[in-house]
Design a protein around this motif. Structure first.
Motif, short mmCIF file in Angstrom:
data_model
loop_
_atom_site.label_atom_id
_atom_site.label_comp_id
_atom_site.label_asym_id
_atom_site.label_seq_id
_atom_site.Cartn_x
_atom_site.Cartn_y
_atom_site.Cartn_z
N PRO A 1 -30.42 64.29 -5.10
CA PRO A 1 -29.28 64.30 -6.01
C PRO A 1 -27.92 64.08 -5.34
O PRO A 1 -26.95 63.77 -6.01
CB PRO A 1 -29.34 65.70 -6.65
N ASP A 2 -27.86 64.23 -4.02
CA ASP A 2 -26.59 63.98 -3.32
C ASP A 2 -26.43 62.52 -2.90
O ASP A 2 -25.39 62.13 -2.38
CB ASP A 2 -26.50 64.85 -2.05
N ASN A 3 -27.46 61.70 -3.11
CA ASN A 3 -27.41 60.33 -2.63
C ASN A 3 -26.62 59.43 -3.57
O ASN A 3 -26.90 59.37 -4.75
CB ASN A 3 -28.83 59.78 -2.46
N PRO A 4 -25.61 58.71 -3.06
CA PRO A 4 -24.78 57.84 -3.89
C PRO A 4 -25.53 56.66 -4.51
O PRO A 4 -25.02 56.04 -5.43
CB PRO A 4 -23.70 57.33 -2.94
N LEU A 5 -26.72 56.34 -3.99
CA LEU A 5 -27.46 55.19 -4.50
C LEU A 5 -28.45 55.55 -5.60
O LEU A 5 -29.22 54.70 -6.05
CB LEU A 5 -28.21 54.49 -3.36
N GLY A 6 -28.43 56.80 -6.05
CA GLY A 6 -29.32 57.19 -7.13
C GLY A 6 -30.77 57.22 -6.70
O GLY A 6 -31.10 57.45 -5.54
N THR A 7 -31.66 56.96 -7.65
CA THR A 7 -33.10 57.12 -7.41
C THR A 7 -33.80 55.87 -6.92
O THR A 7 -34.86 55.97 -6.30
CB THR A 7 -33.78 57.59 -8.71
N HIS A 8 -33.24 54.70 -7.22
CA HIS A 8 -33.88 53.44 -6.84
C HIS A 8 -32.81 52.41 -6.48
O HIS A 8 -31.70 52.47 -7.02
CB HIS A 8 -34.71 52.86 -8.00
N ALA A 9 -33.18 51.46 -5.62
CA ALA A 9 -32.24 50.40 -5.26
C ALA A 9 -32.98 49.08 -5.12
O ALA A 9 -34.06 49.02 -4.53
CB ALA A 9 -31.51 50.73 -3.96
N LEU A 10 -32.37 48.03 -5.66
CA LEU A 10 -32.82 46.66 -5.45
C LEU A 10 -31.83 46.01 -4.49
O LEU A 10 -30.66 45.84 -4.83
CB LEU A 10 -32.85 45.89 -6.77
N TYR A 11 -32.28 45.70 -3.29
CA TYR A 11 -31.43 45.09 -2.28
C TYR A 11 -31.39 43.59 -2.54
O TYR A 11 -32.41 42.97 -2.84
CB TYR A 11 -31.97 45.35 -0.87
N THR B 1 -25.54 40.68 2.05
CA THR B 1 -25.40 41.92 2.82
C THR B 1 -24.50 42.91 2.09
O THR B 1 -23.44 42.54 1.60
CB THR B 1 -24.80 41.62 4.21
N TYR B 2 -24.94 44.16 2.03
CA TYR B 2 -24.24 45.28 1.42
C TYR B 2 -24.27 45.30 -0.11
O TYR B 2 -23.74 46.21 -0.71
CB TYR B 2 -22.78 45.39 1.88
N TYR B 3 -24.86 44.30 -0.73
CA TYR B 3 -24.89 44.28 -2.21
C TYR B 3 -26.23 44.78 -2.71
O TYR B 3 -27.28 44.37 -2.22
CB TYR B 3 -24.65 42.86 -2.73
N ARG B 4 -26.15 45.64 -3.73
CA ARG B 4 -27.35 46.20 -4.31
C ARG B 4 -27.17 46.39 -5.82
O ARG B 4 -26.05 46.52 -6.31
CB ARG B 4 -27.67 47.57 -3.70
N ILE B 5 -28.28 46.45 -6.50
CA ILE B 5 -28.32 46.97 -7.87
C ILE B 5 -29.02 48.31 -7.71
O ILE B 5 -30.15 48.36 -7.21
CB ILE B 5 -29.10 46.04 -8.81
N HIS B 6 -28.37 49.38 -8.09
CA HIS B 6 -28.96 50.69 -7.82
C HIS B 6 -28.55 51.70 -8.89
O HIS B 6 -27.71 51.43 -9.74
CB HIS B 6 -28.58 51.19 -6.43
N GLY B 7 -29.16 52.85 -8.81
CA GLY B 7 -28.85 53.92 -9.75
C GLY B 7 -27.62 54.70 -9.31
O GLY B 7 -27.04 54.45 -8.26
N LYS C 1 -37.11 46.35 -2.36
CA LYS C 1 -37.06 47.40 -3.38
C LYS C 1 -37.29 48.74 -2.68
O LYS C 1 -38.23 48.88 -1.92
CB LYS C 1 -38.15 47.18 -4.43
N VAL C 2 -36.42 49.71 -2.96
CA VAL C 2 -36.55 51.01 -2.30
C VAL C 2 -36.47 52.11 -3.35
O VAL C 2 -35.47 52.24 -4.06
CB VAL C 2 -35.45 51.22 -1.24
N GLU C 3 -37.52 52.89 -3.43
CA GLU C 3 -37.52 54.08 -4.27
C GLU C 3 -37.06 55.25 -3.40
O GLU C 3 -37.56 55.45 -2.30
CB GLU C 3 -38.91 54.36 -4.83
N GLY D 1 -22.24 34.51 -8.28
CA GLY D 1 -23.11 33.44 -7.81
C GLY D 1 -24.57 33.86 -7.84
O GLY D 1 -24.93 34.88 -8.43
N ARG D 2 -25.40 33.06 -7.16
CA ARG D 2 -26.85 33.27 -7.19
C ARG D 2 -27.34 33.95 -5.92
O ARG D 2 -26.92 33.62 -4.82
CB ARG D 2 -27.57 31.93 -7.38
N THR D 3 -28.22 34.90 -6.13
CA THR D 3 -28.86 35.61 -5.03
C THR D 3 -30.27 35.98 -5.52
O THR D 3 -30.74 35.43 -6.51
CB THR D 3 -28.02 36.85 -4.61
#
Length: 200
Positions: A141-151, A155-161, A114-116, A107-109
């Motif tokens: 390097p231990d972070n599961p979300l990689g280097t950047h995240a688009l929230y 809720t709880y959905y992201r596009i991330h590295g 934006k979080v670096e 669907g649409r969101t």
């Protein structure tokens, strides 16, 4: 717990469908909720690579306009498409997608934040199942979300590295969309708060 064990267990942390939220939550609870990614299963289950077509698309069948730019995520082809607001820039990235249909939201969101260098916090249910996991993982390097995240507004959905490049092109997430770190870095620089997002 050894670093390798934590990385193996946490590399899958992508997200799950939103849980019911109280409308009168405190600001602290709201902040913690936005910093939390839930994981419901071991990522080592379904890992077959995408073999479907990976092709460019036009934006017109999916969006009325390109105001603030547009992101289309095609779950079946495991691809993320980006168009700039002026229509001059088009990007196509391979992605990781949710493991199963019940974890997939379509669907649409839109991009709401934006979080670096995103941080990650396990939810209470994650800590209950995995008490050895840390309460907080900072950027790195231990972070599961990689280097950047688009929230996203969901809720709880992201596009991330992701630092686990094996996940890209696979059904390997619990809700979120994952990109190679170099791709999320580029998308991060292009997308804005307010960029429209459609998952199909």
């Amino acid at each position: 717990m050894k670093r390798r064990q934590f990385l193996a267990g946490s590399a899958a942390l992508i997200g799950t469908p939103a849980l019911a939220q109280s409308t009168d939550e405190s600001a602290a609870e709201a902040f913690q909720r936005t910093e939390t990614v839930e994981v419901e299963r071991d990522i080592s289950q379904a890992v077959r690579r995408n073999i479907s077509s990976f092709r460019s698309l036009e934006w017109q069948p999916y969006f009325d306009n390109l105001r603030n730019g547009a992101i289309l995520v095609d779950i079946d082809s495991r691809a993320l498409h980006y168009w700039s607001a002026d229509g001059e820039t088009y990007k196509l990235y391979p992605s990781s997608v949710p493991l199963t249909d019940d974890l997939t939201r379509r669907g649409r969101t839109k991009v709401t934040r934006k979080v670096e260098g995103p941080s990650w916090r396990p939810t209470p249910s994650m800590k209950k199942r995995n008490p050895e996991w840390p309460d907080y993982v900072g950027p790195g390097p231990d972070n599961p979300l990689g280097t950047h995240a688009l929230y996203l507004s969901w809720t709880y959905y992201r596009i991330h590295g992701t630092h686990d490049t094996r996940k890209i092109g696979r059904r390997s997430s619990n809700g979120c969309i994952g990109l190679y770190n170099e791709h999320i870095s580029e998308l991060f620089s292009l997308a804005k708060v307010g960029t429209q997002v459609l998952l199909i």
